[in-house]
Motif scaffolding. Structure first.
Motif, mmCIF file in Angstrom:
data_model
loop_
_atom_site.group_PDB
_atom_site.id
_atom_site.type_symbol
_atom_site.label_atom_id
_atom_site.label_comp_id
_atom_site.label_asym_id
_atom_site.label_seq_id
_atom_site.Cartn_x
_atom_site.Cartn_y
_atom_site.Cartn_z
ATOM 1 N N ALA A 713 45.731 56.351 53.592
ATOM 2 C CA ALA A 713 44.950 55.361 54.329
ATOM 3 C C ALA A 713 43.857 54.771 53.453
ATOM 4 C CB ALA A 713 44.352 55.998 55.583
ATOM 5 N N GLU A 714 43.207 55.607 52.649
ATOM 6 C CA GLU A 714 42.155 55.124 51.756
ATOM 7 C C GLU A 714 42.710 54.135 50.743
ATOM 8 O OE1 GLU A 714 38.662 54.291 50.082
ATOM 9 O OE2 GLU A 714 38.910 55.553 51.879
ATOM 10 N N ALA A 715 43.895 54.429 50.172
ATOM 11 C CA ALA A 715 44.500 53.527 49.195
ATOM 12 C C ALA A 715 44.842 52.185 49.833
ATOM 13 C CB ALA A 715 45.748 54.178 48.600
ATOM 14 N N VAL A 716 45.369 52.231 51.047
ATOM 15 C CA VAL A 716 45.725 50.989 51.737
ATOM 16 C C VAL A 716 44.486 50.136 51.973
ATOM 17 C CG1 VAL A 716 46.539 50.058 53.944
ATOM 18 C CG2 VAL A 716 47.795 51.915 52.836
ATOM 19 N N LEU A 717 43.429 50.725 52.470
ATOM 20 C CA LEU A 717 42.224 49.963 52.807
ATOM 21 C C LEU A 717 41.531 49.420 51.567
ATOM 22 C CD1 LEU A 717 40.993 52.368 55.596
ATOM 23 C CD2 LEU A 717 41.693 49.987 55.939
ATOM 24 N N SER A 718 41.493 50.206 50.494
ATOM 25 C CA SER A 718 40.825 49.722 49.279
ATOM 26 C C SER A 718 41.599 48.578 48.647
ATOM 27 C CB SER A 718 40.661 50.873 48.282
ATOM 28 O OG SER A 718 41.932 51.368 47.877
ATOM 29 N N LEU A 719 42.912 48.667 48.604
ATOM 30 C CA LEU A 719 43.710 47.585 48.004
ATOM 31 C C LEU A 719 43.689 46.344 48.887
ATOM 32 C CD1 LEU A 719 45.613 46.594 45.812
ATOM 33 C CD2 LEU A 719 47.502 47.750 46.974
ATOM 34 N N HIS A 720 43.721 46.517 50.192
ATOM 35 C CA HIS A 720 43.712 45.376 51.100
ATOM 36 C C HIS A 720 42.379 44.649 51.073
ATOM 37 C CE1 HIS A 720 43.665 43.204 54.994
ATOM 38 N NE2 HIS A 720 44.974 43.157 54.853
ATOM 39 N N GLY A 721 41.288 45.361 50.794
ATOM 40 C CA GLY A 721 39.970 44.747 50.874
ATOM 41 C C GLY A 721 39.357 44.348 49.556
ATOM 42 N N ASP A 722 40.035 44.562 48.433
ATOM 43 C CA ASP A 722 39.473 44.266 47.106
ATOM 44 C C ASP A 722 40.307 43.177 46.442
ATOM 45 O OD1 ASP A 722 38.666 44.251 44.427
ATOM 46 O OD2 ASP A 722 38.195 46.396 44.447
ATOM 47 N N GLU A 723 39.759 41.953 46.385
ATOM 48 C CA GLU A 723 40.519 40.826 45.840
ATOM 49 C C GLU A 723 40.832 41.008 44.365
ATOM 50 O OE1 GLU A 723 40.368 35.923 45.540
ATOM 51 O OE2 GLU A 723 38.747 37.039 46.539
ATOM 52 N N MET A 724 39.871 41.509 43.573
ATOM 53 C CA MET A 724 40.119 41.682 42.141
ATOM 54 C C MET A 724 41.207 42.725 41.892
ATOM 55 S SD MET A 724 36.304 41.486 40.467
ATOM 56 C CE MET A 724 37.018 41.733 38.831
ATOM 57 N N LEU A 725 41.141 43.852 42.615
ATOM 58 C CA LEU A 725 42.161 44.887 42.467
ATOM 59 C C LEU A 725 43.524 44.354 42.904
ATOM 60 C CD1 LEU A 725 43.000 47.826 41.937
ATOM 61 C CD2 LEU A 725 42.360 48.343 44.319
ATOM 62 N N TRP A 726 43.535 43.628 44.013
ATOM 63 C CA TRP A 726 44.796 43.076 44.521
ATOM 64 C C TRP A 726 45.421 42.122 43.504
ATOM 65 C CZ3 TRP A 726 46.977 38.355 45.398
ATOM 66 C CH2 TRP A 726 48.121 38.314 46.194
ATOM 67 N N THR A 727 44.615 41.221 42.941
ATOM 68 C CA THR A 727 45.129 40.235 41.987
ATOM 69 C C THR A 727 45.683 40.914 40.742
ATOM 70 O OG1 THR A 727 43.516 38.615 42.795
ATOM 71 C CG2 THR A 727 44.540 38.189 40.653
ATOM 72 N N ARG A 728 44.969 41.915 40.238
ATOM 73 C CA ARG A 728 45.427 42.620 39.036
ATOM 74 C C ARG A 728 46.741 43.344 39.289
ATOM 75 N NH1 ARG A 728 44.760 47.777 37.560
ATOM 76 N NH2 ARG A 728 43.093 48.187 39.069
ATOM 77 N N MET A 729 46.836 44.047 40.407
ATOM 78 C CA MET A 729 48.045 44.806 40.688
ATOM 79 C C MET A 729 49.222 43.905 41.065
ATOM 80 S SD MET A 729 46.841 48.331 42.491
ATOM 81 C CE MET A 729 48.396 49.022 41.996
ATOM 82 N N SER A 730 48.942 42.776 41.681
ATOM 83 C CA SER A 730 50.010 41.824 41.988
ATOM 84 C C SER A 730 50.690 41.358 40.703
ATOM 85 C CB SER A 730 49.443 40.632 42.763
ATOM 86 O OG SER A 730 50.403 39.607 42.910
ATOM 87 N N ARG A 731 49.880 41.013 39.690
ATOM 88 C CA ARG A 731 50.440 40.557 38.417
ATOM 89 C C ARG A 731 51.132 41.692 37.672
ATOM 90 N NH1 ARG A 731 45.130 37.065 36.420
ATOM 91 N NH2 ARG A 731 45.419 35.308 37.877
ATOM 92 N N ALA A 732 50.515 42.859 37.657
ATOM 93 C CA ALA A 732 51.069 43.980 36.902
ATOM 94 C C ALA A 732 52.410 44.428 37.488
ATOM 95 C CB ALA A 732 50.080 45.141 36.885
ATOM 96 N N GLY A 733 52.475 44.551 38.811
ATOM 97 C CA GLY A 733 53.720 44.986 39.437
ATOM 98 C C GLY A 733 54.836 43.984 39.236
ATOM 99 N N TYR A 734 54.501 42.700 39.347
ATOM 100 C CA TYR A 734 55.504 41.654 39.154
ATOM 101 C C TYR A 734 56.030 41.675 37.722
ATOM 102 C CZ TYR A 734 57.689 37.041 39.202
ATOM 103 O OH TYR A 734 58.591 36.009 39.117
ATOM 104 N N ASP A 735 55.138 41.728 36.747
ATOM 105 C CA ASP A 735 55.556 41.719 35.342
ATOM 106 C C ASP A 735 56.396 42.950 35.004
ATOM 107 O OD1 ASP A 735 54.204 39.360 35.039
ATOM 108 O OD2 ASP A 735 52.422 40.257 34.093
ATOM 109 N N PHE A 736 56.014 44.107 35.542
ATOM 110 C CA PHE A 736 56.776 45.324 35.263
ATOM 111 C C PHE A 736 58.199 45.206 35.803
ATOM 112 C CE2 PHE A 736 58.514 49.374 36.550
ATOM 113 C CZ PHE A 736 58.351 50.151 35.411
ATOM 114 N N CYS A 737 58.335 44.769 37.035
ATOM 115 C CA CYS A 737 59.666 44.660 37.634
ATOM 116 C C CYS A 737 60.515 43.616 36.944
ATOM 117 C CB CYS A 737 59.543 44.336 39.128
ATOM 118 S SG CYS A 737 59.165 45.779 40.141
ATOM 119 N N GLU A 738 59.913 42.518 36.547
ATOM 120 C CA GLU A 738 60.690 41.472 35.884
ATOM 121 C C GLU A 738 61.258 41.982 34.564
ATOM 122 O OE1 GLU A 738 60.317 36.708 35.236
ATOM 123 O OE2 GLU A 738 58.606 37.931 34.622
ATOM 124 N N ALA A 739 60.480 42.803 33.845
ATOM 125 C CA ALA A 739 60.943 43.326 32.565
ATOM 126 C C ALA A 739 62.041 44.369 32.741
ATOM 127 C CB ALA A 739 59.771 43.927 31.792
#
Length: 759
Positions: A713-739
């Motif tokens: 629950a803590e991980a969900v709330l922190s990622l949902h409420g932190d724009e900088m963390l969300w933006t970084r992980m959105s790019r990182a996850g996408y790039d990892f999967c594409e590779a």
């Protein structure tokens, strides 16, 4: 009261009808369709003749007796059994056998779409019925993959047809009637005795005199008299389904460079393959495989280079044929098929290629050609446009890929496209969903896959015989899942000892079942799981190679099966860069098909353990549960803020609305498609360590991992409420999967495996 003489007369008439229609009557279907008949104790055929026809019952699924009487009032007025009339007379006369008011009727001002009969075999009737009810061009793009879906349409074609009898015989009158039913264009009849037909359709008939020893000259004369862009060439010993003409026409309309498309395919060793026939260069005649050995699916079509014009059945551009005919010189002869194949060399040399359309439902009539010609050869004795050896991949799975339903099907669909791009024939056999009109099977067929479906192929033994009859040069079997393709590993090895067998695990079912048993605390389930795991290990050792999805599975098997040929080939994801930013999104999503029990357990875990602490911290939080087959018992207990959407046609659009996805799986195996799907759309994910295992994702960079309800629950709330963390992980996850999980990356691994086992 009926007199004894009347009863005897009725019995005699019924006996005559029974004898006439017995071979064409479908007793099994009749009992299934009308279960009350079984209660009478009567034989289904007798019941139909005595009572069923008068009651509006039908003798088989492709014949509508009431429509037949409505369309053919002379039969109705004569008081005849409709099916008896069609079997005895209507089939040969080319009578229309049904119409579908839903396809357009008098109320709309349009003519109803008709299903034609002629001398069709059951396969033809199925093809016509399919075209009447289904339009492949309307199937969702997600089902079509990267294959080219030719457009087809119901009803007759518009281009002219040229009918001829190879040799010196006359064109039968029933073939002329059939041709008039199949086209609205002119029917050109090449016949030694150029008689004239009276009655309906005579205004569209044109007769040409056949001379004894000048078939090429006769053909040139016909070509000069043709109007329009295309012309169909039809040797009357064959009976093509209406779908065949539509497939050929769609091919030529799509690619203006094509000069001719036919139903034959010439392979590297000189064999000419036609649906129902094969011939080897140097032999005098065709070797008949027969209708029951019909290999190519009647709805499957795929363009491949051909060395020749099909001498018996094909569609050509009139201009290209005229140009080729003008350059042909030399000795003439009596056989029209020889005249046609003589056009192949100048046509091939003109830069306008000749192609074959496989599987265009060419069905043999009772009149089989006795001395068909050999394949045409170039001047140097070699076949032009040599397509090379024929490789085939036989894909065996429980169901056809459903890429709009689950992530595993996206991978299967991409596997098929990769096989097609290798130039291989792809043959698909489903162990569970075998109906010819399954939309997912039709989508495969439209992409060029041969689907061995009912009623052509009833079981795996028949499938093997069809595959053997095709005479492929190299065979590879992709046996998918332990409970589907894995069931046939011994049978396949025994029937095809030279074939290469690849076990596609999808995930290790035994490992998943064992984890489920541990959560349930069931000793019986644990024992059953060990049995499953043992069978999977046995299959792995019997196959030439095995596909595993995750690094965790590789680590599980390597200590004891290190000698086996294990390949790590992950799932394929379809990528869509995120368009909506952080501020345009809100809420969570769980993705999963609920025929898969780990997903049901995960939702129960969310409802029981996770949702209350998440909602307590953020009372406005919402969760969307997406996926087919959502259980009613779970829907009844959904709390506030949780919505079960069921099947979503456009998952990408749904993911554009949420900030992150959840994957709180407590058991399972393999790679989790829900995680790959989320990351490949730029949506970060919070998962349990089991859900993320074996994917190579780095916790904190590509994904957030938590295993207790509080931490999750803590991980969900922190990622949902932190724009900088969300933006970084959105790019990182996408790039990892594409590779790692892109189609390009997986294609390299899959092609390497096939090259290795085929060497």
């Amino acid at each position: 009261m009926v007199s004894p003489i009347g009863r005897v007369g009725a019995a005699l008439r019924n006996s005559k009808v029974i004898r006439a229609i017995a071979r064409d009557f479908d007793a099994r279907w009749y009992l299934t369709q009308y279960p009350d008949v079984a209660e009478t104790g009567m034989k289904p055929l007798v019941h139909y003749v005595r009572y069923g026809a008068r009651e509006g019952r039908n003798p088989r699924p492709d014949f509508d007796g009431m429509s037949y009487l409505e369309i053919n009032p002379d039969v109705r007025d004569a008081g005849l059994n409709p099916f008896y009339h069609w079997v005895r007379f209507g089939r040969a006369e080319g009578r229309v056998i049904s119409h579908d008011p839903g396809d357009g009727g008098s109320s709309s001002g349009e003519m109803p779409v008709l299903k034609f009969s002629g001398l069709f075999t059951p396969l033809d009737c199925i093809a016509a019925s399919q075209l009447r009810r289904l339009d492949l061009t309307r199937l969702p793009d997600t089902l079509m993959g990267r294959g080219f879906p030719y457009g087809i349409a119901p009803g007759p074609v518009s281009f002219p047809l040229v009918l001829f009898c190879d040799g010196t015989g006359d064109v039968p009158a029933d073939r002329i009637q059939q041709a008039l039913a199949l086209t609205t264009g002119t029917v050109h009849v090449l016949s030694p005795s150029a008689g004239r037909r009276r009655g309906k359709g005579r205004d569209r008939l044109r007769y040409w005199n056949r001379t004894a020893d000048a078939a090429l000259a006769d053909l040139k004369a016909v070509l000069k008299g043709l109007d329009g862009e295309f012309v169909g060439l039809w040797e009357v010993a064959f009976s093509p389904a209406i779908s065949a003409w539509h497939f050929l026409g769609a091919a030529l309309r799509h690619d203006p460079v094509l000069a001719h498309a036919g139903a034959s395919l010439v392979r590297g060793d000189g064999r000419l393959w036609r649906s129902g026939f094969r011939v080897r260069a140097g032999q005098e005649g065709l070797v008949a495989l027969g209708r029951d050995a019909h290999f190519l699916d009647p709805f499957q079509f795929r363009l491949k280079p051909s060395a020749m014009l099909d001498p018996g059945f094909g569609l050509a551009r009139v201009e290209a044929l005229r140009d080729a005919a003008a350059r042909v010189r030399g000795k003439d002869g009596p056989r029209m098929t020889e005249a046609i194949v003589r056009l192949a060399a100048p046509l091939a040399g003109s830069g306008r290629p000749v192609f074959a359309v496989q599987g265009c439902a060419l069905v043999l009539s009772d009149d089989e050609p006795s001395e068909p010609p050999e394949p045409a050869k170039a001047d140097d004795g070699r076949l032009p446009n040599n397509p090379g050896p024929a490789d085939a991949v036989i894909f065996v799975d429980s169901v056809p890929p459903m890429p709009d339903q689950d992530a595993g099907s996206v991978t299967a669909s991409n596997f098929i496209d990769i096989f097609l791009e290798r130039g291989a024939e792809v043959v698909f056999y489903s162990t569970a969903r075998r109906m010819w009109d399954n939309p997912y099977a039709l989508a495969l067929a439209a992409r060029g896959v041969v689907c061995l479906t009912d009623p052509v192929v009833r079981n795996y033994a028949q499938a093997c015989e069809h595959i053997a009859a095709a005479g492929y040069d190299r065979l590879s079997f992709l046996l998918t899942r332990i409970y589907a393709g894995g069931e046939f590993v011994e049978r396949t090895r025994a029937r095809f000892p030279q074939a290469r067998l690849v076990f596609n695990t999808v995930d290790l079912h035994g490992l998943r079942e064992l984890r489920e048993a541990r959560i349930a605390g069931s000793t019986a389930r644990a024992f059953a799981a060990q049995t499953t795991f043992a069978r999977e290990r046995d299959i792995i050792q019997r196959c030439d190679a095995t596909i595993l999805l995750s690094e965790a599975e590789m680590n599980e098997l390597s200590p004891t099966l290190g000698h086996a040929n294990l390949h790590l080939i992950p799932m394929v994801n379809e990528f869509s860069p995120p368009r909506a930013g952080y501020s345009q999104r809100r809420g969570l999503m769980f993705i999963g098909g609920f025929a898969h029990h780990p997903n049901i357990d995960a939702v129960e875990y969310i409802l029981d353990e996770l949702w209350a602490p998440i909602r307590a911290r953020d009372p406005e939080m919402v969760l969307k549960i997406v996926g087919p087959h959502f259980p009613a018992r779970l829907r009844d207990r959904l709390p506030e803020g949780v919505e079960a959407l069921g099947f979503v046609p456009d998952l990408g659009a749904a993911l554009e609305q949420v900030r992150l996805s959840l994957a709180p799986l407590r058991y399972g195996a393999g790679i989790k498609g829900k995680i790959g799907t989320s990351l490949s759309h730029g949506v970060p994910c919070v998962a349990t360590s089991l859900a993320a295992e074996g994917m190579g994702l780095q916790a904190g960079r590509d994904i957030l991992v938590a295993d207790t309800p509080e931490a999750f629950a803590e991980a969900v709330l922190s990622l949902h409420g932190d724009e900088m963390l969300w933006t970084r992980m959105s790019r990182a996850g996408y790039d990892f999967c594409e590779a790692r999980y892109s189609r390009r990356a997986v294609a390299a691994k899959l092609n390497a495996l096939l090259d290795e086992v085929s060497a």
